[in-house]
Design an enzyme around this catalytic site. Sequence first.
Site, PDB file in Angstrom:
ATOM      1  N   LYS A 139      -8.982 -55.331 -31.491  1.00 28.70           N
ATOM      2  CA  LYS A 139      -8.958 -55.193 -30.018  1.00 28.70           C
ATOM      3  C   LYS A 139      -8.529 -53.754 -29.729  1.00 28.70           C
ATOM      4  O   LYS A 139      -7.356 -53.419 -29.800  1.00 28.70           O
ATOM      5  CB  LYS A 139      -7.937 -56.182 -29.455  1.00 28.70           C
TER       6      LYS A 139
ATOM      7  N   GLU B 158      11.228 -43.522 -24.183  1.00 28.11           N
ATOM      8  CA  GLU B 158      10.014 -42.860 -24.671  1.00 28.11           C
ATOM      9  C   GLU B 158       9.193 -42.391 -23.466  1.00 28.11           C
ATOM     10  O   GLU B 158       8.903 -43.174 -22.566  1.00 28.11           O
ATOM     11  CB  GLU B 158       9.190 -43.849 -25.502  1.00 28.11           C
TER      12      GLU B 158
ATOM     13  N   CYS C 100       3.695 -41.627 -31.323  1.00 24.20           N
ATOM     14  CA  CYS C 100       4.857 -42.520 -31.414  1.00 24.20           C
ATOM     15  C   CYS C 100       6.023 -41.841 -32.116  1.00 24.20           C
ATOM     16  O   CYS C 100       7.172 -42.131 -31.837  1.00 24.20           O
ATOM     17  CB  CYS C 100       4.459 -43.783 -32.160  1.00 24.20           C
TER      18      CYS C 100
ATOM     19  N   GLU D  99       4.095 -51.896 -35.029  1.00 20.49           N
ATOM     20  CA  GLU D  99       4.332 -50.440 -35.042  1.00 20.49           C
ATOM     21  C   GLU D  99       4.534 -50.045 -33.592  1.00 20.49           C
ATOM     22  O   GLU D  99       3.580 -50.032 -32.817  1.00 20.49           O
ATOM     23  CB  GLU D  99       3.108 -49.699 -35.591  1.00 20.49           C
TER      24      GLU D  99
HETATM   25  P1  NAP Z   1       0.427 -50.743 -25.070  1.00 22.28           P
HETATM   26  O1  NAP Z   1       0.316 -50.651 -23.617  1.00 22.28           O
HETATM   27  O2  NAP Z   1       1.529 -51.550 -25.655  1.00 22.28           O
HETATM   28  O3  NAP Z   1      -1.000 -51.293 -25.574  1.00 22.28           O
HETATM   29  C1  NAP Z   1      -1.333 -51.371 -26.927  1.00 22.28           C
HETATM   30  C2  NAP Z   1      -2.442 -52.379 -27.111  1.00 22.28           C
HETATM   31  O4  NAP Z   1      -1.957 -53.671 -26.761  1.00 22.28           O
HETATM   32  C3  NAP Z   1      -3.666 -52.145 -26.241  1.00 22.28           C
HETATM   33  O5  NAP Z   1      -4.828 -52.489 -26.961  1.00 22.28           O
HETATM   34  C4  NAP Z   1      -3.426 -53.113 -25.098  1.00 22.28           C
HETATM   35  O6  NAP Z   1      -4.602 -53.500 -24.430  1.00 22.28           O
HETATM   36  C5  NAP Z   1      -2.829 -54.281 -25.842  1.00 22.28           C
HETATM   37  N1  NAP Z   1      -2.076 -55.217 -24.998  1.00 22.28           N
HETATM   38  C6  NAP Z   1      -1.551 -55.005 -23.763  1.00 22.28           C
HETATM   39  N2  NAP Z   1      -0.950 -56.136 -23.321  1.00 22.28           N
HETATM   40  C7  NAP Z   1      -1.076 -57.060 -24.294  1.00 22.28           C
HETATM   41  C8  NAP Z   1      -0.666 -58.413 -24.429  1.00 22.28           C
HETATM   42  N3  NAP Z   1       0.032 -59.036 -23.487  1.00 22.28           N
HETATM   43  N4  NAP Z   1      -0.960 -59.084 -25.569  1.00 22.28           N
HETATM   44  C9  NAP Z   1      -1.642 -58.462 -26.555  1.00 22.28           C
HETATM   45  N5  NAP Z   1      -2.094 -57.173 -26.473  1.00 22.28           N
HETATM   46  C10 NAP Z   1      -1.793 -56.488 -25.368  1.00 22.28           C
HETATM   47  O7  NAP Z   1       0.530 -49.314 -25.748  1.00 22.28           O
HETATM   48  P2  NAP Z   1      -0.328 -48.024 -25.436  1.00 22.28           P
HETATM   49  O8  NAP Z   1       0.118 -47.512 -24.116  1.00 22.28           O
HETATM   50  O9  NAP Z   1      -1.773 -48.296 -25.668  1.00 22.28           O
HETATM   51  O10 NAP Z   1       0.145 -47.035 -26.594  1.00 22.28           O
HETATM   52  C11 NAP Z   1       1.258 -46.264 -26.515  1.00 22.28           C
HETATM   53  C12 NAP Z   1       2.413 -46.923 -27.255  1.00 22.28           C
HETATM   54  O11 NAP Z   1       2.036 -47.148 -28.600  1.00 22.28           O
HETATM   55  C13 NAP Z   1       3.629 -46.034 -27.330  1.00 22.28           C
HETATM   56  O12 NAP Z   1       4.786 -46.789 -27.077  1.00 22.28           O
HETATM   57  C14 NAP Z   1       3.617 -45.528 -28.766  1.00 22.28           C
HETATM   58  O13 NAP Z   1       4.872 -45.143 -29.241  1.00 22.28           O
HETATM   59  C15 NAP Z   1       3.054 -46.704 -29.475  1.00 22.28           C
HETATM   60  N6  NAP Z   1       2.491 -46.287 -30.775  1.00 22.28           N
HETATM   61  C16 NAP Z   1       3.167 -46.621 -31.910  1.00 22.28           C
HETATM   62  C17 NAP Z   1       2.683 -46.213 -33.149  1.00 22.28           C
HETATM   63  C18 NAP Z   1       3.414 -46.546 -34.416  1.00 22.28           C
HETATM   64  O14 NAP Z   1       2.822 -46.420 -35.482  1.00 22.28           O
HETATM   65  N7  NAP Z   1       4.655 -46.950 -34.365  1.00 22.28           N
HETATM   66  C19 NAP Z   1       1.489 -45.486 -33.220  1.00 22.28           C
HETATM   67  C20 NAP Z   1       0.823 -45.185 -32.047  1.00 22.28           C
HETATM   68  C21 NAP Z   1       1.337 -45.602 -30.820  1.00 22.28           C
HETATM   69  P3  NAP Z   1      -5.074 -52.731 -23.086  1.00 22.28           P
HETATM   70  O15 NAP Z   1      -5.404 -51.357 -23.513  1.00 22.28           O
HETATM   71  O16 NAP Z   1      -6.244 -53.500 -22.631  1.00 22.28           O
HETATM   72  O17 NAP Z   1      -3.901 -52.770 -22.142  1.00 22.28           O
END
Ligand code: NAP
Length: 505
Positions: A189, A399, A298, A264
């Site tokens: 996804k 963050e 991240c 992650e």
């Molecule tokens: P996000 O808002 O948490 O979304 C991540 C993914 O989850 C997207 O595909 C999103 O879909 C999906 N999602 C949203 N709500 C969900 C739910 N209720 N159930 C299941 N899936 C759901 O994060 P983001 O804004 O895309 O990415 C930024 C974040 O990722 C930051 O906090 C960053 O630190 C973290 N990150 C961590 C790492 C690591 O390796 N630790 C690496 C990269 C990024 P939609 O797009 O359709 O909302």
Amino acid sequence: MSTVQETKVEKPEMKRKFYHLIINGEKLESSNGTTFKTYNPATGEVIAEVAKASKEDTEKAIQAARQAFDYGKWKKYPVNKRSRTINKIAAIMRARFNELVELEILDTGKSLHAAQGQVMQAIEDFEFYASAIVGHRGAVNSVPGQFQNYTEKEPVGVCAQIIPWNYPLMMAAWKIAPALAVGCSVIVKPASLTPLTAIILGEICLEAGVPEGVVNVIPGSGSEVGNYLVEHKQVDKVAFTGSTPIGKNIMERASQTLKRVTLELGGKSPNIVFEDADLDAAVDGSLFGIFYNTGQSCEARSRLYVHENIYDEFVRKFVEKTKKLTLGDPFDKGTHIGAVIDQNQLDVIDGYVKSAVQDGADILTGGKVAQVKGFENGFWYEPTVIANVNHQMKVVNEEIFGPVVVIMKFTDEKEAIKLANDTEFGLGSALWTKDGARATRVANQIQAGIVMVNCPFSAFPGTPFGGYKQSGFGRELCIETLDLYTETKSIISYYGSRPLNPFGL
Ligand code: NAP
């Protein structure tokens, strides 16, 4: 003399007006005909329409993955055949490197050098797992008596892989490659903001010979498609990369079916510059540590701690170089900083900076939405350095996920470690010193999954990537990731000549 006629296989262009779902080896429109638009963050222009998976499509993808896993041939292939196929995925990606880079830049607004590095790493991830799987094996354990025990590593099953928008292709590769290597089936996804390269990767997997149903890619809403995957009984594992709040929510809901979960999540990584550091290397490395990928990483080193004796000189040089960073056409080789992903994220970043000002902090450079000539409708933020902050401020604790760094003084090693660990996160960290003993001492005490010593880079294929504390758990990009996509089965057999009669009846 005979000549060999090459058959020219027409490959569909990667850049298109419409992108399909990939379910059971087929490119499909969504069952209810719904689509969504994806935008170029650098210009604000629409790039394409994307089929938006419904619950019905998600169910279809789960059934396809289930069928492929339970009755299909992928997991039964000899390991060298799976390895060859994974290498072929990498080879196709290599051959189409420039197209992948172009599509990634269009969908994310990131700079050319960032996109090139990430696409190359995605390719190398597949190559890494194609090799790593050949050496992945169970064990023979010594047991008393006339018993033999060995363990087998078996694929965990159907895996939902939910990825974020900041590294769309690389995150997809981090997840798909190890899962494929062990024989799992996946439903990917992608993030709604950046679905394109993950869809293309799904097509490349099919082209390389991965059987239908093994890799399914279903762009769609997180709350609908994501929720459905997380709660479904026939999904065995969820591998999630994204924000900490959504990660917590996923863990809670996945517990209802006791799914295997790896998370992650977010970070607020410290970067410590000791008095004896090579100052110029520390300035350059710290600059990259926060502003790479427009700070949307991240493990962005967003909290900078500098020893009081070198603080003024470090800050002067750091701010001077920050001002030299170029924002501009992401396709231009000279551009350092690309766009922010969307208006919402731009507002979030600006909100944090404004909160810092309200809390009494000083903006040393940047601090506002940037105007970039020729890209007036895109989403841009000035690289921002904030000083005069403390650990009670939101800008230090939360963050931000943008090109914003806070900078603080410390007096000794003990204080530096205390400040570095004073966070709910524990993903990245960096330290700069010429004293090898200090480097080891500090690295041992930092509560984070990654410590960069005199080094601006956090990950290569083979290095474990993942967090402590609320940055999640599980490690990606390394050999042990293979264990997270497998179950260990223990097989005990008796080889004595006399039948066993444990009850003695
Ligand atoms: P996000 O808002 O948490 O979304 C991540 C993914 O989850 C997207 O595909 C999103 O879909 C999906 N999602 C949203 N709500 C969900 C739910 N209720 N159930 C299941 N899936 C759901 O994060 P983001 O804004 O895309 O990415 C930024 C974040 O990722 C930051 O906090 C960053 O630190 C973290 N990150 C961590 C790492 C690591 O390796 N630790 C690496 C990269 C990024 P939609 O797009 O359709 O909302």
